[in-house]
Motif scaffolding. Structure first.
Motif, short mmCIF file in Angstrom:
data_model
loop_
_atom_site.label_atom_id
_atom_site.label_comp_id
_atom_site.label_asym_id
_atom_site.label_seq_id
_atom_site.Cartn_x
_atom_site.Cartn_y
_atom_site.Cartn_z
N ALA A 138 43.83 41.49 27.25
CA ALA A 138 44.85 42.39 27.77
C ALA A 138 44.33 43.13 29.01
O ALA A 138 45.08 43.35 29.98
N GLU A 139 43.08 43.50 29.00
CA GLU A 139 42.49 44.16 30.17
C GLU A 139 42.45 43.20 31.37
O GLU A 139 42.66 43.61 32.51
N THR A 140 42.21 41.91 31.11
CA THR A 140 42.24 40.91 32.18
C THR A 140 43.64 40.79 32.76
O THR A 140 43.82 40.70 33.97
N VAL A 141 44.66 40.79 31.89
CA VAL A 141 46.05 40.74 32.34
C VAL A 141 46.37 41.97 33.17
O VAL A 141 47.02 41.88 34.22
N ALA A 142 45.92 43.14 32.71
CA ALA A 142 46.18 44.38 33.45
C ALA A 142 45.58 44.32 34.85
O ALA A 142 46.24 44.68 35.83
N ALA A 143 44.35 43.83 34.95
CA ALA A 143 43.70 43.73 36.26
C ALA A 143 44.45 42.75 37.17
O ALA A 143 44.64 43.01 38.36
N ALA A 144 44.91 41.64 36.60
CA ALA A 144 45.65 40.65 37.39
C ALA A 144 46.98 41.21 37.88
O ALA A 144 47.46 40.83 38.94
N ARG A 145 47.56 42.14 37.15
CA ARG A 145 48.82 42.77 37.54
C ARG A 145 48.60 44.00 38.42
O ARG A 145 49.55 44.65 38.81
N GLY A 146 47.36 44.34 38.70
CA GLY A 146 47.07 45.49 39.54
C GLY A 146 47.13 46.82 38.81
O GLY A 146 47.22 47.87 39.43
N SER A 147 47.07 46.79 37.49
CA SER A 147 47.08 48.01 36.68
C SER A 147 45.65 48.45 36.39
O SER A 147 44.72 47.64 36.42
N LEU A 148 45.49 49.73 36.07
CA LEU A 148 44.16 50.25 35.76
C LEU A 148 43.67 49.83 34.38
O LEU A 148 42.48 49.57 34.19
N SER A 149 44.57 49.78 33.41
CA SER A 149 44.18 49.39 32.06
C SER A 149 45.39 48.94 31.26
O SER A 149 46.52 49.02 31.74
#
Length: 93
Positions: A76-87
């Motif tokens: 989920a953290e990887t998905v967040a980073a790919a979407r430009g989110s912090l966490s």
């Protein structure tokens, strides 16, 4: 219709039969906005959907089988980073 489009559509349908699950093909999507598949050891273990919540992303997960929560939260953290989110926040449905 191009041959590759037709082949891709049939491959997508076939993947649901190969996964050995009762999950109908319309419950998952290939787009980033639609529900995605949670795989565990190559098997369909659940469905997920991401939703932006400010600078965070909420990942709602519907488990179909047992899922390792620590591994899922790392992904989920990887998905967040790919979407430009912090966490990411994982929510179990």
């Amino acid at each position: 219709m191009e041959y590759s489009d037709l082949a891709e559509r049939h491959a997508h349908r076939r993947a649901h039969r190969v996964a050995g699950t009762a999950c109908p093909p319309r419950r998952t999507s290939r787009s980033s906005a639609g529900p995605g598949a949670v795989l565990a050891d190559g098997r369909l273990a659940g469905l997920w959907r991401g939703r932006a919540r400010g600078q965070r992303v909420e990942i709602a997960v519907e488990a179909l089988e047992r899922i390792d929560s620590a591994a899922l939260e790392a992904e989920a953290e990887t998905v967040a980073a790919a979407r430009g989110s912090l966490s990411a926040d994982v929510v179990w449905a």
